[in-house]
Design a protein around this motif. Structure first.
Motif, PDB file in Angstrom:
ATOM      1  N   ASP A  43       0.656  -1.265   0.239  1.00 19.77           N
ATOM      2  CA  ASP A  43       0.464   0.096  -0.150  1.00 19.77           C
ATOM      3  C   ASP A  43       1.310   1.047   0.154  1.00 19.77           C
ATOM      4  OD1 ASP A  43      -2.715  -0.899   0.569  1.00 19.77           O
ATOM      5  OD2 ASP A  43      -1.962  -2.110   1.280  1.00 19.77           O
ATOM      6  N   ASN A  44       2.217   1.334   0.375  1.00 23.06           N
ATOM      7  CA  ASN A  44       3.338   2.246   0.206  1.00 23.06           C
ATOM      8  C   ASN A  44       3.452   2.442  -1.421  1.00 23.06           C
ATOM      9  OD1 ASN A  44       3.056   3.216   3.195  1.00 23.06           O
ATOM     10  ND2 ASN A  44       4.032   1.769   3.818  1.00 23.06           N
ATOM     11  N   GLU A 183      -9.926 -16.168   2.020  1.00 27.68           N
ATOM     12  CA  GLU A 183     -10.603 -15.752   2.372  1.00 27.68           C
ATOM     13  C   GLU A 183     -12.183 -14.953   1.816  1.00 27.68           C
ATOM     14  OE1 GLU A 183      -8.136 -11.728   2.876  1.00 27.68           O
ATOM     15  OE2 GLU A 183      -6.293 -13.041   2.826  1.00 27.68           O
TER      16      GLU A 183
ATOM     17  N   THR B  23      -3.179   6.524   0.670  1.00 24.45           N
ATOM     18  CA  THR B  23      -1.784   5.696   1.174  1.00 24.45           C
ATOM     19  C   THR B  23      -1.217   5.783  -0.488  1.00 24.45           C
ATOM     20  OG1 THR B  23      -3.108   3.960  -0.456  1.00 24.45           O
ATOM     21  CG2 THR B  23      -3.312   3.324   1.993  1.00 24.45           C
ATOM     22  N   GLY B  24       0.379   5.739   0.044  1.00 27.41           N
ATOM     23  CA  GLY B  24       0.993   6.168  -1.487  1.00 27.41           C
ATOM     24  C   GLY B  24       0.736   5.330  -2.468  1.00 27.41           C
ATOM     25  N   LYS B  25       0.298   4.149  -2.430  1.00 29.49           N
ATOM     26  CA  LYS B  25      -0.115   3.767  -3.949  1.00 29.49           C
ATOM     27  C   LYS B  25      -1.183   4.557  -4.910  1.00 29.49           C
ATOM     28  CE  LYS B  25      -1.099  -1.432  -5.230  1.00 29.49           C
ATOM     29  NZ  LYS B  25      -1.617  -2.112  -4.532  1.00 29.49           N
ATOM     30  N   ALA B 234      -8.923  -7.399  -6.574  1.00 33.19           N
ATOM     31  CA  ALA B 234      -9.051  -7.608  -5.592  1.00 33.19           C
ATOM     32  C   ALA B 234      -7.739  -7.551  -4.767  1.00 33.19           C
ATOM     33  CB  ALA B 234      -9.835  -9.184  -5.647  1.00 33.19           C
ATOM     34  N   THR B 236      -5.953 -10.062  -1.175  1.00 35.31           N
ATOM     35  CA  THR B 236      -6.624 -10.406   0.010  1.00 35.31           C
ATOM     36  C   THR B 236      -5.650  -9.459   1.647  1.00 35.31           C
ATOM     37  OG1 THR B 236      -4.108 -11.333   0.111  1.00 35.31           O
ATOM     38  CG2 THR B 236      -6.302 -12.843  -1.234  1.00 35.31           C
ATOM     39  N   SER B 237      -5.192 -10.334   2.856  1.00 31.73           N
ATOM     40  CA  SER B 237      -4.985  -9.993   3.650  1.00 31.73           C
ATOM     41  C   SER B 237      -3.803  -8.841   3.812  1.00 31.73           C
ATOM     42  CB  SER B 237      -6.002 -10.607   4.793  1.00 31.73           C
ATOM     43  OG  SER B 237      -5.027 -11.599   4.864  1.00 31.73           O
ATOM     44  N   ALA B 238      -2.364  -9.769   2.616  1.00 32.83           N
ATOM     45  CA  ALA B 238      -1.713  -9.735   2.593  1.00 32.83           C
ATOM     46  C   ALA B 238      -0.577  -8.001   2.268  1.00 32.83           C
ATOM     47  CB  ALA B 238      -1.487 -10.553   0.832  1.00 32.83           C
ATOM     48  N   TYR B 239      -2.416  -8.067   2.043  1.00 37.55           N
ATOM     49  CA  TYR B 239      -2.302  -6.109   1.878  1.00 37.55           C
ATOM     50  C   TYR B 239      -2.864  -5.346   2.813  1.00 37.55           C
ATOM     51  CZ  TYR B 239      -1.148  -6.556  -3.557  1.00 37.55           C
ATOM     52  OH  TYR B 239      -1.123  -7.585  -4.387  1.00 37.55           O
ATOM     53  N   ALA B 240      -2.633  -4.273   3.407  1.00 34.80           N
ATOM     54  CA  ALA B 240      -2.941  -3.759   5.001  1.00 34.80           C
ATOM     55  C   ALA B 240      -4.822  -3.022   4.350  1.00 34.80           C
ATOM     56  CB  ALA B 240      -1.814  -2.469   4.971  1.00 34.80           C
ATOM     57  N   TYR B 241      -5.128  -2.847   2.720  1.00 35.81           N
ATOM     58  CA  TYR B 241      -6.277  -2.640   3.471  1.00 35.81           C
ATOM     59  C   TYR B 241      -7.753  -3.995   1.857  1.00 35.81           C
ATOM     60  CZ  TYR B 241      -4.986   1.923   5.089  1.00 35.81           C
ATOM     61  OH  TYR B 241      -4.913   2.275   5.466  1.00 35.81           O
TER      62      TYR B 241
END
Lengths: 243, 292
Positions: A43-44, A183, B23-25, B234, B236-241
């Motif tokens: 996300d960064n 998930e 976010t940075g992205k 989509a 998954t929870s590998a990402y923060a959001y």
């Protein structure tokens, strides 16, 4: 506009500095950045994942300065051989076909199975429509299996194709699919498992034997002291295949 | 961005959304809109320059130059854009590196082509592999501008060539009767008058150029379509959001952006056309005269 002019001036200056010498070789690590948990853009906006952590450790052990670059999967090999970056570290399975064009280090992930994932258990894997990413071992496998293959540029789109009914099932690496199935809240199910392809290794230009040996030595040292296995368990779960 | 964003998993509702969208992205996504606009604003004049050169060459009295102008427009217009962007760019990059290699490393003994590999000495790499990432990105951006300019320049050359022929012959004859040289009548009579005839064709090209910017990603420049696809997929929870497939929303935003851009372009081009028709004996200006 002004910024662009300043940038091009800086570009010209840095090109001029080429004459100063070639000390401080930087190894550019090419990855896809769309294949969690192997590699993804977090996300960064930075490259993250198993291969980021592995690559940084390998560079440290080999005493190299590394820089991360993302490139579309489809053109990842042409851009390596033309020298836009120096390695491919993108969950790429070692195959004979690829080995003719580029070289591979020893494998840093042991062979792991591929999964068929669909919306229901009774999906037709023999004659149905199967989604896979372009230029992958899975796409080649589906093409030979007799099912209808639909190819997508990114792994994410193969999953979306199953969700919206465009494809009956998707065939991809189990380590990529497992978290997605887990998930999905029961929407997606694992239908079948197949073993295709060898392990995953780093791709390098065939002429780059020196760099290949450096990475081979670094991978060996990580295998010996167990750090590689620990890293695999961290990113792919406790039951992942290790060395 | 905001102080409450440190633990994304605990957030909900608007707070989550506020953090997610900053976010940075996402910042990279917003910045890529700027990249596309800068690309358009640089490419358009450069392509016009290429087109003008091509059109002048195509009507040159000097035969080889005429051949060059005509083959440029014919060949480039005939090659599919995607093939051009995939292969020409790699070839262009290699050509630059090869020239630098010859100049900077005359003592290099290994062949440049080794099987599939293209290997030049480290000093000839463009940009140097030790340069920071932004230099690589800027270089890629300029390669993109150059490629776009060559492709769209060929189309513009064709449009301008036609526009130059559309200027009434009587105008040039009058100029010659006043004793103007070929050069003078070209710059003073032909060029100022041709723009009106060129404008419909050029405005079409501009619209196509706007839509062609997603080809940027083939050149390794991360543009708005790349980020929309990457952010919308989509997670998954590998990402923060983590979130489901939201590509529809991201592409809707792009739709609004592209439609807005074409609408603004239409308005501006309409005004330009009105200004160019002022005082000119064409259908457009007559209609204007009647309504005004």
């Amino acid at each position: 506009m002004k910024k662009m002019i300043a940038m091009s001036a800086a570009l010209a200056v840095s090109a001029g500095m080429a004459l100063a010498g070639s000390h401080g070789m930087t190894v550019r690590m090419g990855t896809e950045g769309a294949y969690p948990p192997y590699n993804f853009i977090n996300d960064n906006g930075e490259v993250d994942g198993f291969e980021r952590e592995l690559g940084d450790e390998l560079c440290k052990r080999a005493g190299l300065t590394c820089e991360w670059v993302t490139n579309e999967w489809d053109s990842i090999i042409p851009n390596l051989v033309s020298g836009n970056y120096d390695t491919i570290i993108a969950g790429m399975s070692i195959t004979a076909e690829r080995d003719e064009v580029i070289d591979f280090t020893q494998e840093y992930i042991p062979p792991s199975p591929s999964l068929y994932v669909a919306l229901s258990d009774d999906a037709d894997l023999k004659n149905g429509v199967i989604a896979a990413q372009t230029n992958t071992i899975q796409a080649a496998f589906v093409a030979e299996s007799g099912a209808t293959l639909v190819e997508f540029a990114t792994p994410d789109e193969t999953i979306a194709a199953v969700r919206n009914g465009e494809a009956d099932a998707v065939l991809a690496d189990s380590d990529f699919l497992k978290p997605i199935v887990a998930e999905s809240g029961g929407e997606l199910v694992i239908v079948d498992q197949v073993s295709i392809g060898g392990g995953v290794g780093m791709g390098l230009r065939e002429s780059d034997t020196e760099l290949k040996e450096k990475f081979n030595a670094a991978i060996s040292s990580m295998k010996e002291d167990g750090t590689l296995n620990a890293l695999i368990r961290k990113w792919f779960g406790e039951d992942a295949a290790t060395f | 961005m905001f102080s409450f964003c440190s633990d994304p998993a605990s957030l909900e509702g608007t707070k989550w959304l506020a953090c997610y969208l900053t976010t940075g992205k996402h910042m990279a996504f917003y910045a890529s809109f700027g990249t596309v606009m800068v690309l358009l604003l640089i490419t358009a004049p450069v392509a016009l320059l290429f087109g003008f050169g091509g059109a002048v060459a195509a009507r040159s009295p000097f035969l080889p130059l005429r051949w060059f102008g005509k083959s440029y427009t014919a060949v480039v217009r005939g090659v599919p854009d995607i093939a051009f962007f995939l292969f020409f760019v790699i070839a262009l990059d290699q050509a630059f590196e090869y020239i630098r290699h010859k100049l900077k490393c005359p003592d290099w003994e290994l062949p440049v082509r080794q099987g599939n590999d293209f290997v030049v000495c480290p000093e000839a790499k463009l940009p140097l592999s030790s340069s920071p990432q932004w230099v690589h990105e800027t270089y890629g951006f300029f390669i993109a501008v150059l490629t776009f300019a060559i492709v769209f320049g060929a189309f513009a050359a064709n449009v301008l060539h036609g526009a130059m022929r559309a200027v009434p012959r009587a105008q040039i004859e009058t100029a010659e009767a006043y004793g103007m040289t070929r050069r003078q009548s070209f710059w003073r009579i032909l060029v100022p008058q041709m723009w009106l005839y060129a404008l419909p064709g050029l405005s079409n090209l501009w619209m196509i150029l706007i839509k062609a910017t997603p080809l940027l990603f083939l050149l390794g420049v991360e543009d708005i379509v790349y980020w929309a696809r990457e952010l919308g997929g989509a997670k998954t929870s590998a990402y923060a959001y983590p979130h489901p497939d939201w590509r529809l929303w991201y592409f809707l935003a792009l739709l609004v952006f592209y439609l807005g851009l074409t609408r603004i372009s239409e308005i501006l081009l309409g005004r330009l056309s009105a200004r160019l028709s002022h005082g000119r004996a064409t259908l457009g200006s007559e209609r204007q005269g009647r309504t005004a």
